[in-house]
Design a protein around this motif. Structure first.
Motif, short mmCIF file in Angstrom:
data_model
loop_
_atom_site.label_atom_id
_atom_site.label_comp_id
_atom_site.label_asym_id
_atom_site.label_seq_id
_atom_site.Cartn_x
_atom_site.Cartn_y
_atom_site.Cartn_z
N TRP A 74 -1.90 -14.88 -17.84
CA TRP A 74 -1.24 -13.84 -17.05
C TRP A 74 -2.21 -13.08 -16.16
O TRP A 74 -3.33 -12.78 -16.57
N PHE A 75 -1.74 -12.76 -14.97
CA PHE A 75 -2.49 -11.93 -14.02
C PHE A 75 -1.55 -10.84 -13.52
O PHE A 75 -0.34 -11.01 -13.50
N GLU A 76 -2.15 -9.72 -13.13
CA GLU A 76 -1.36 -8.62 -12.56
C GLU A 76 -1.61 -8.53 -11.07
O GLU A 76 -2.74 -8.45 -10.62
N LEU A 77 -0.53 -8.53 -10.32
CA LEU A 77 -0.60 -8.29 -8.89
C LEU A 77 -0.61 -6.78 -8.73
O LEU A 77 0.41 -6.13 -8.84
N GLY A 78 -1.79 -6.21 -8.53
CA GLY A 78 -1.89 -4.75 -8.48
C GLY A 78 -2.79 -4.28 -7.36
O GLY A 78 -3.35 -5.07 -6.61
N SER A 79 -2.92 -2.98 -7.26
CA SER A 79 -3.82 -2.33 -6.29
C SER A 79 -3.59 -2.81 -4.87
O SER A 79 -4.50 -3.23 -4.17
N LEU A 80 -2.37 -2.74 -4.43
CA LEU A 80 -2.02 -3.05 -3.04
C LEU A 80 -2.18 -1.78 -2.21
O LEU A 80 -1.60 -0.74 -2.53
N TRP A 81 -2.97 -1.87 -1.13
CA TRP A 81 -3.18 -0.71 -0.26
C TRP A 81 -3.24 -1.18 1.18
O TRP A 81 -3.86 -2.19 1.50
N VAL A 82 -2.56 -0.43 2.05
CA VAL A 82 -2.61 -0.65 3.49
C VAL A 82 -2.94 0.69 4.13
O VAL A 82 -2.38 1.72 3.75
N ASP A 83 -3.84 0.67 5.10
CA ASP A 83 -4.24 1.87 5.82
C ASP A 83 -2.97 2.56 6.35
O ASP A 83 -2.12 1.89 6.96
N ARG A 87 0.89 0.94 8.01
CA ARG A 87 2.02 0.67 7.11
C ARG A 87 3.27 0.39 7.94
O ARG A 87 3.51 1.02 8.96
N GLY A 88 4.02 -0.58 7.49
CA GLY A 88 5.20 -1.00 8.23
C GLY A 88 4.91 -2.13 9.22
O GLY A 88 5.80 -2.61 9.90
N SER A 89 3.65 -2.58 9.27
CA SER A 89 3.26 -3.62 10.22
C SER A 89 3.35 -5.03 9.66
O SER A 89 3.08 -6.00 10.36
N GLY A 90 3.70 -5.16 8.39
CA GLY A 90 3.76 -6.48 7.76
C GLY A 90 2.53 -6.83 6.94
O GLY A 90 2.49 -7.89 6.31
N LEU A 91 1.52 -5.96 6.94
CA LEU A 91 0.31 -6.25 6.17
C LEU A 91 0.57 -6.31 4.66
O LEU A 91 -0.06 -7.10 3.96
N ALA A 92 1.47 -5.50 4.17
CA ALA A 92 1.78 -5.53 2.73
C ALA A 92 2.37 -6.89 2.34
O ALA A 92 1.99 -7.47 1.32
N HIS A 93 3.26 -7.41 3.16
CA HIS A 93 3.80 -8.76 2.90
C HIS A 93 2.69 -9.80 2.95
O HIS A 93 2.63 -10.70 2.11
N SER A 113 5.36 -1.13 -11.18
CA SER A 113 5.25 -0.11 -10.13
C SER A 113 6.33 0.94 -10.30
O SER A 113 7.33 0.74 -10.99
N HIS A 114 6.11 2.06 -9.63
CA HIS A 114 7.12 3.10 -9.51
C HIS A 114 7.35 3.40 -8.04
O HIS A 114 8.06 4.32 -7.69
N ASN A 115 6.77 2.57 -7.18
CA ASN A 115 6.87 2.74 -5.74
C ASN A 115 8.00 1.86 -5.21
O ASN A 115 7.92 0.62 -5.31
N PRO A 116 9.04 2.44 -4.62
CA PRO A 116 10.17 1.64 -4.12
C PRO A 116 9.75 0.57 -3.10
O PRO A 116 10.32 -0.52 -3.09
N ARG A 117 8.75 0.83 -2.28
CA ARG A 117 8.29 -0.17 -1.31
C ARG A 117 7.67 -1.37 -2.03
O ARG A 117 7.93 -2.52 -1.66
N VAL A 118 6.88 -1.11 -3.06
CA VAL A 118 6.27 -2.20 -3.82
C VAL A 118 7.36 -2.98 -4.55
O VAL A 118 7.30 -4.22 -4.61
#
Length: 172
Positions: A74-83, A87-93, A113-118
């Protein structure tokens, strides 16, 4: 010498990135697990082939990390950050896709997560959300709740589990 200079320059960008990520935690939102956003942790993940980054003008403008867990499968997909300005530019995808490419074949991963975007990103990339009853059936306790930094007496019956704005589990 030039290779060493380039390496140290990149290493310094991780120190700046760490400070930027820490600012988001400073508002009390617990966006990131604090030990994971140190410059050393981020740098080591990147050096170990477990982090995808986007750089622009000698700055890291996006990062996504695939964290190891105590369970070898198992691995965790975590620590996602965009300047913030990007944000909203598609970098998170893009970071989701890049991190999934880092997942070793035959291994599983999850997002908490507790972040609706994530949460929307996880669903868009094929993750399934666990409910309170199947949480521990879908992913082992030691990989999801074991490393959690929340102050809970018994994490096996944690009241934050599957609560909006608290902890929601998505499994791939």
């Amino acid at each position: 010498y030039c290779a060493w200079e380039a390496l140290m320059s990149t290493r310094n960008r991780f120190a700046v990135l760490s400070q930027q990520m820490a600012k988001e935690n400073a508002h009390g939102d617990d966006v990131f697990m604090s030990e994971r956003i140190s410059a050393d942790s981020l740098w080591n993940a990147y050096q170990g082939g477990r982090a995808a980054i986007v750089e622009n003008n000698d700055r890291i403008t996006a990062i996504g990390v695939l964290w190891d867990t105590p369970h070898k499968d198992w691995f965790e997909l975590g620590s996602l950050w965009v300047d913030p300005p990007l944000r909203g530019s598609g970098l998170a995808h893009q970071m989701y896709s890049e991190r999934l490419k880092l997942l070793p074949e035959g291994k599983r991963c999850f997002v908490i997560s507790h972040n609706p975007r994530v949460e929307r990103l996880a669903t868009a990339h094929g993750f399934t959300e666990a409910n309170r009853d199947d949480w521990l059936l879908l992913a082992p306790y030691e990989v999801t709740c074991g490393p959690c930094d929340r102050k809970v007496d018994d994490k096996r019956c944690c009241t934050f589990r599957r609560v909006k704005n608290a902890c929601r589990l998505f499994v791939l």
